[in-house]
Scaffold this motif. Sequence first.
Motif, PDB file in Angstrom:
ATOM      1  N   ILE A 108       6.837  -2.440   5.071  1.00 24.95           N
ATOM      2  CA  ILE A 108       8.204  -2.930   5.246  1.00 24.95           C
ATOM      3  C   ILE A 108       9.137  -1.730   5.199  1.00 24.95           C
ATOM      4  N   ALA A 109       9.851  -1.484   6.293  1.00 25.25           N
ATOM      5  CA  ALA A 109      10.748  -0.341   6.390  1.00 25.25           C
ATOM      6  C   ALA A 109      12.191  -0.763   6.174  1.00 25.25           C
ATOM      7  N   GLY A 110      12.932   0.028   5.410  1.00 24.40           N
ATOM      8  CA  GLY A 110      14.336  -0.254   5.212  1.00 24.40           C
ATOM      9  C   GLY A 110      14.925   0.527   4.058  1.00 24.40           C
ATOM     10  N   ASP A 111      16.216   0.347   3.870  1.00 22.99           N
ATOM     11  CA  ASP A 111      16.997   1.099   2.888  1.00 22.99           C
ATOM     12  C   ASP A 111      17.128   0.300   1.595  1.00 22.99           C
ATOM     13  N   LEU A 112      16.545   0.815   0.513  1.00 17.32           N
ATOM     14  CA  LEU A 112      16.615   0.133  -0.774  1.00 17.32           C
ATOM     15  C   LEU A 112      18.035   0.054  -1.322  1.00 17.32           C
ATOM     16  N   GLY A 113      18.927   0.889  -0.821  1.00 19.37           N
ATOM     17  CA  GLY A 113      20.312   0.821  -1.257  1.00 19.37           C
ATOM     18  C   GLY A 113      21.064  -0.381  -0.713  1.00 19.37           C
ATOM     19  N   ASP A 114      20.430  -1.147   0.146  1.00 14.29           N
ATOM     20  CA  ASP A 114      21.012  -2.353   0.745  1.00 14.29           C
ATOM     21  C   ASP A 114      20.451  -3.570   0.018  1.00 14.29           C
ATOM     22  N   LYS A 115      21.283  -4.283  -0.704  1.00 12.45           N
ATOM     23  CA  LYS A 115      20.837  -5.429  -1.500  1.00 12.45           C
ATOM     24  C   LYS A 115      20.185  -6.493  -0.630  1.00 12.45           C
ATOM     25  N   GLN A 116      20.737  -6.735   0.545  1.00 11.90           N
ATOM     26  CA  GLN A 116      20.175  -7.755   1.425  1.00 11.90           C
ATOM     27  C   GLN A 116      18.788  -7.362   1.916  1.00 11.90           C
ATOM     28  N   PHE A 117      18.581  -6.065   2.186  1.00  6.88           N
ATOM     29  CA  PHE A 117      17.238  -5.630   2.559  1.00  6.88           C
ATOM     30  C   PHE A 117      16.251  -5.897   1.432  1.00  6.88           C
ATOM     31  N   CYS A 118      16.633  -5.591   0.200  1.00  9.25           N
ATOM     32  CA  CYS A 118      15.730  -5.813  -0.935  1.00  9.25           C
ATOM     33  C   CYS A 118      15.353  -7.288  -1.043  1.00  9.25           C
ATOM     34  N   GLU A 119      16.309  -8.152  -0.838  1.00  6.99           N
ATOM     35  CA  GLU A 119      16.034  -9.591  -0.907  1.00  6.99           C
ATOM     36  C   GLU A 119      15.089 -10.020   0.208  1.00  6.99           C
ATOM     37  N   ARG A 120      15.320  -9.498   1.435  1.00  8.51           N
ATOM     38  CA  ARG A 120      14.434  -9.837   2.557  1.00  8.51           C
ATOM     39  C   ARG A 120      13.031  -9.282   2.333  1.00  8.51           C
ATOM     40  N   ALA A 121      12.963  -8.082   1.791  1.00  9.86           N
ATOM     41  CA  ALA A 121      11.666  -7.446   1.584  1.00  9.86           C
ATOM     42  C   ALA A 121      10.822  -8.217   0.586  1.00  9.86           C
ATOM     43  N   VAL A 122      11.410  -8.624  -0.520  1.00  9.04           N
ATOM     44  CA  VAL A 122      10.650  -9.385  -1.521  1.00  9.04           C
ATOM     45  C   VAL A 122      10.168 -10.697  -0.921  1.00  9.04           C
ATOM     46  N   LYS A 123      11.019 -11.362  -0.148  1.00 17.24           N
ATOM     47  CA  LYS A 123      10.600 -12.610   0.495  1.00 17.24           C
ATOM     48  C   LYS A 123       9.427 -12.368   1.431  1.00 17.24           C
ATOM     49  N   GLN A 124       9.477 -11.252   2.167  1.00 18.58           N
ATOM     50  CA  GLN A 124       8.382 -10.933   3.084  1.00 18.58           C
ATOM     51  C   GLN A 124       7.084 -10.666   2.322  1.00 18.58           C
ATOM     52  N   VAL A 125       7.188 -10.011   1.186  1.00 16.70           N
ATOM     53  CA  VAL A 125       6.000  -9.747   0.368  1.00 16.70           C
ATOM     54  C   VAL A 125       5.394 -11.050  -0.134  1.00 16.70           C
ATOM     55  N   VAL A 126       6.230 -11.903  -0.691  1.00 15.04           N
ATOM     56  CA  VAL A 126       5.751 -13.169  -1.245  1.00 15.04           C
ATOM     57  C   VAL A 126       5.158 -14.049  -0.147  1.00 15.04           C
ATOM     58  N   ASP A 127       5.832 -14.105   0.998  1.00 21.92           N
ATOM     59  CA  ASP A 127       5.327 -14.914   2.104  1.00 21.92           C
ATOM     60  C   ASP A 127       4.032 -14.333   2.679  1.00 21.92           C
ATOM     61  N   GLY A 128       3.954 -13.010   2.756  1.00 26.60           N
ATOM     62  CA  GLY A 128       2.813 -12.377   3.414  1.00 26.60           C
ATOM     63  C   GLY A 128       1.595 -12.203   2.531  1.00 26.60           C
ATOM     64  N   LEU A 129       1.821 -12.001   1.229  1.00 29.67           N
ATOM     65  CA  LEU A 129       0.702 -11.713   0.331  1.00 29.67           C
ATOM     66  C   LEU A 129       0.488 -12.789  -0.731  1.00 29.67           C
ATOM     67  N   GLY A 130       1.357 -13.792  -0.734  1.00 27.89           N
ATOM     68  CA  GLY A 130       1.119 -14.948  -1.588  1.00 27.89           C
ATOM     69  C   GLY A 130       1.683 -14.890  -2.985  1.00 27.89           C
ATOM     70  N   GLY A 131       2.539 -13.915  -3.278  1.00 32.28           N
ATOM     71  CA  GLY A 131       3.140 -13.838  -4.604  1.00 32.28           C
ATOM     72  C   GLY A 131       3.540 -12.418  -4.931  1.00 32.28           C
ATOM     73  N   LEU A 132       3.873 -12.180  -6.200  1.00 32.98           N
ATOM     74  CA  LEU A 132       4.235 -10.847  -6.656  1.00 32.98           C
ATOM     75  C   LEU A 132       3.974 -10.758  -8.155  1.00 32.98           C
TER      76      LEU A 132
END
Length: 284
Positions: A94-118
């Motif tokens: 997952i590529a993106g800027d951690l300084g962007d709060k919205q990116f962090c939220e999208r990234a975590v959702k992608q992790v949970v959806d793609g790998l089944g949890g965190l």
Amino acid sequence: MSDVMEPMIHEDQLPGHESELEPKPDWQPRYPGSGRLEGKVALVTGADSGIGRAVAALFAREGADVAILYLCEHDDAAKTKEIVEKEGRNAVTIAGDLGDKQFCERAVKQVVDGLGGLDILVNNAGEQHYDEDITSITEDQLKRTFQTNVFGMFFLTQAAMPHLKEGSAIINCTSETMYKGSPGLLDYSATKGAITAFTRSLSKNLVEKGIRVNGVAPGPIWTPLNPSGGQPPEKIPEFGKSTPMKRPGQPNEVAPSFLFLACEDSSYMTGQILHPDGGNTTQS
């Protein structure tokens, strides 16, 4: 987000590409796995190269699926993904800027959806710029360094919290510069002090939820961060030689600290910092 400054990737070639670095850092796990992270899902920031790659490789060997977060080094991230998959685990990049709060939220959702949890959050990514004169540190650089190193850590932790549970672990990467100081890394060292305080405070905040929070404070480690602008070119040949061990460390000498803090071996530890630094913080 309009209030997010662009990462400083043009001023000093940061972040660097491990694929272009010589000699190559040692990321390979040194021992066979023992299943200490079997069935876990780990999110590792800055996992495309350096310490992050070594952590991703070791976590995969120990049984974890790994989400690889990075800024823009697509070739390095693809290599880390290949490393994880060769260990028989699943990986997402997952590529993106951690300084962007919205990116962090999208990234975590992608992790949970793609790998089944965190289960494990490793806040490893960092931004570093060398300046010996405090007056030469621009307002933009100061804001950007804190945005990546501190704000990004807050944003990602906030996004991860709804998915973490009893037994989960958060490991934050601070630095020896928080303890020793660094005359050429004033803004970077300040962020690492903030990260250490955040780690200790968050550990107390989450202890009743059964979530452990610890940190790792590496010394001079051979990664793309330093030769790509984190140190002046003339200092690179002597990088790490001032430690008691007289050499820089390798990423695979740091990764086991992250593994220890991620697994049940450290079940009675929270709010603690480990120091793979060649003995540097033993020197006054």
